[in-house]
Design an enzyme around this catalytic site. Structure first.
Site, mmCIF file in Angstrom:
data_model
loop_
_atom_site.group_PDB
_atom_site.id
_atom_site.type_symbol
_atom_site.label_atom_id
_atom_site.label_comp_id
_atom_site.label_asym_id
_atom_site.label_seq_id
_atom_site.Cartn_x
_atom_site.Cartn_y
_atom_site.Cartn_z
ATOM 1 N N ASP A 105 -9.859 -4.493 -5.094
ATOM 2 C CA ASP A 105 -9.334 -3.445 -4.211
ATOM 3 C C ASP A 105 -10.074 -2.130 -4.468
ATOM 4 O O ASP A 105 -9.993 -1.563 -5.561
ATOM 5 C CB ASP A 105 -7.835 -3.276 -4.488
ATOM 6 C CG ASP A 105 -7.113 -2.447 -3.436
ATOM 7 O OD1 ASP A 105 -7.778 -1.695 -2.702
ATOM 8 O OD2 ASP A 105 -5.871 -2.560 -3.377
ATOM 9 N N SER A 124 0.835 -1.199 0.000
ATOM 10 C CA SER A 124 0.000 0.000 0.000
ATOM 11 C C SER A 124 0.878 1.260 0.000
ATOM 12 O O SER A 124 1.677 1.441 -0.921
ATOM 13 C CB SER A 124 -0.973 -0.034 1.186
ATOM 14 O OG SER A 124 -1.953 0.959 1.062
ATOM 15 N N HIS A 161 -8.042 -4.957 -0.459
ATOM 16 C CA HIS A 161 -6.748 -4.303 -0.260
ATOM 17 C C HIS A 161 -5.768 -5.138 0.565
ATOM 18 O O HIS A 161 -4.590 -4.814 0.621
ATOM 19 C CB HIS A 161 -6.961 -2.937 0.385
ATOM 20 C CG HIS A 161 -5.760 -2.050 0.318
ATOM 21 N ND1 HIS A 161 -5.104 -1.760 -0.860
ATOM 22 C CD2 HIS A 161 -5.057 -1.400 1.292
ATOM 23 C CE1 HIS A 161 -4.076 -0.971 -0.623
ATOM 24 N NE2 HIS A 161 -4.018 -0.749 0.673
#
Length: 324
Positions: free
Chosen positions: A272, A186, A302
Site C-alpha cells: 500500500d 481507508s 490500497h
C-alpha cells in the site's frame, strides 16, 4: 512494484512516536457536548428500492453542531427482537451510494447503517451531505481544511458526525446496545477508529487499510494522495509545519486506538503506497484493547483484502456477536 515501506520483522516491531495531547479527552468530550446540545431532527423515510427481503430507509440525522447528515439504514424484514448493529464509514471522496449496493450485513441479520461523508461523495460514489462550514486557505481536498486550528479542522466535524450517528441509532428500539460495531476502509477505517476511541458504547471496530493514522510518518512516506495534500500545503506554508502537526495529533488514529477497549480486527496491505503499512501497524500496536487481530495482504496495494476481508469480518464479528 517494490514494497513501499517497512517489511517484517521491522514492520511488526514498529511503534508510532505520535504523542497524545494532554487535553485530548476533554477536547473530544467538549466537542460532543456542544454538538449534542445543538439538537436537531432525525428523519427516517422508506427508500425507493425494489428490495423485497430488506427494508431500506433514507435517514437524516443531526451531526456536528446539529448540521444534517444523510445515511442509509438497512434492516432484514424477517427479524425478531433487537439486532446487532454495524455502522460503516466511507473512503476518501466517496458517498453513501445506493441501498441495493449495501446488502451483505443486513442480509446476514444485522441492522446496518452507512453514514454519508459531509462535503465529499463525488470522487467515486455519490453522496448527499454538504459541509456548510467554511475554511481558511487550503489545498483542494479536505486534508488541509482548517488544519491550522484543531477547532476548525474538517475531521473534527466528520468524526463528530460518526459519534452522533451512533447516538441516533442507539435511540432506535431495534438496536441491541450491547452489540455495536463500526467499520470502514481507508478514510472509513480512520473514522471507525476515531468513533471507537471516543465512544465506549462501541464494542467492536473493524478498520481496513485505515487512513488518518500516524500522520508524521504517513506524510513523509506515502507515495500518493491524500496525505500528499498536506505535503503540498506545507511546501507553500513553509512556516506552518509545527502548527499543522500539532493540530493533527487530535485527529490521529494512533491516539484514538490508545483510547479504545473494543475488540478490533485490522487489515493491512503490505504494498500500500496510499496508507503505508507502518502507519497501520502504528495504530494496531497502540490499540489498547486486548482482543485485537490484524490480517495482512502481502501482495495488495490500497485495495487491501476486498471481498476476502469482508468474509473475515463476517466470521470474526459473528463469533463475537452470536451471529455465527
Amino acid at each position: 512494484m517494490p514494497f513501499p515501506d517497512l517489511t517484517h520483522p521491522a514492520l511488526g516491531a514498529y511503534r508510532s512516536s505520535v504523542e497524545m495531547p494532554g487535553d485530548f479527552a476533554s477536547f473530544w468530550s467538549d466537542t460532543l457536548a456542544q454538538s449534542r446540545a445543538a439538537g436537531g431532527k432525525v428523519e427516517m423515510v422508506p427508500a425507493e428500492t425494489s428490495l423485497k427481503l430488506i427494508e431500506a430507509f433514507d435517514v437524516t440525522f443531526p451531526g456536528f453542531d446539529g448540521q444534517p447528515v444523510k445515511g442509509w439504514l438497512l434492516l432484514p424484514k424477517a427479524r425478531e427482537g433487537k439486532l446487532p448493529l454495524v455502522v460503516q464509514f466511507i473512503g476518501y471522496g466517496g458517498g453513501r451510494s445506493f441501498p441495493h449496493e449495501l446488502l451483505h450485513w443486513a442480509a446476514s441479520g444485522y441492522a446496518y447503517f452507512r453514514m454519508d461523508t459531509r462535503g465529499q461523495g463525488s470522487g467515486w460514489s455519490m453522496g448527499a451531505t454538504s459541509d456548510p462550514v467554511g475554511t481558511t486557505p487550503s489545498i483542494p481536498g479536505v486534508m488541509t481544511k482548517g488544519v491550522l486550528d484543531k477547532n476548525d479542522y474538517y475531521y473534527r466535524r466528520l468524526f463528530t458526525d460518526g459519534v452522533r450517528a451512533v447516538d441516533m441509532l442507539l435511540d432506535q428500539d431495534f438496536v441491541d446496545a450491547e452489540r455495536v460495531a463500526v467499520c470502514g476502509g481507508s478514510q472509513g477505517g480512520g473514522i471507525a477508529l476515531a468513533v471507537a476511541g471516543i465512544d465506549r458504547r462501541v464494542k467492536a471496530v473493524m478498520p481496513d487499510v485505515p487512513f488518518l493514522c500516524d500522520y508524521p510518518r504517513a506524510v513523509r512516506t506515502a507515495g500518493r494522495d491524500p496525505y500528499l495534500e498536506i505535503v503540498r500545503f506545507l511546501a507553500q506554508h513553509r512556516d506552518k509545519s509545527a502548527q499543522v502537526f500539532e493540530t493533527l495529533r487530535y485527529f490521529d488514529g494512533v491516539n484514538f486506538a490508545r483510547q479504545s477497549n473494543a475488540a478490533a480486527l485490522f487489515s493491512v496491505a503490505l504494498m500500500d503506497d496510499i496508507c503505508p503499512p507502518s502507519t497501520v501497524y502504528g495504530a494496531y500496536q497502540a490499540f489498547a484493547g486486548s482482543d485485537k487481530t490484524i490480517v495482512e495482504y502481502e501482495f495488495n496495494n490500497h485495495e487491501g483484502g476486498g471481498p476476502f476481508q469482508d468474509r473475515e469480518q463476517m466470521k470474526w464479528l459473528g463469533k463475537r456477536f452470536g451471529m455465527a
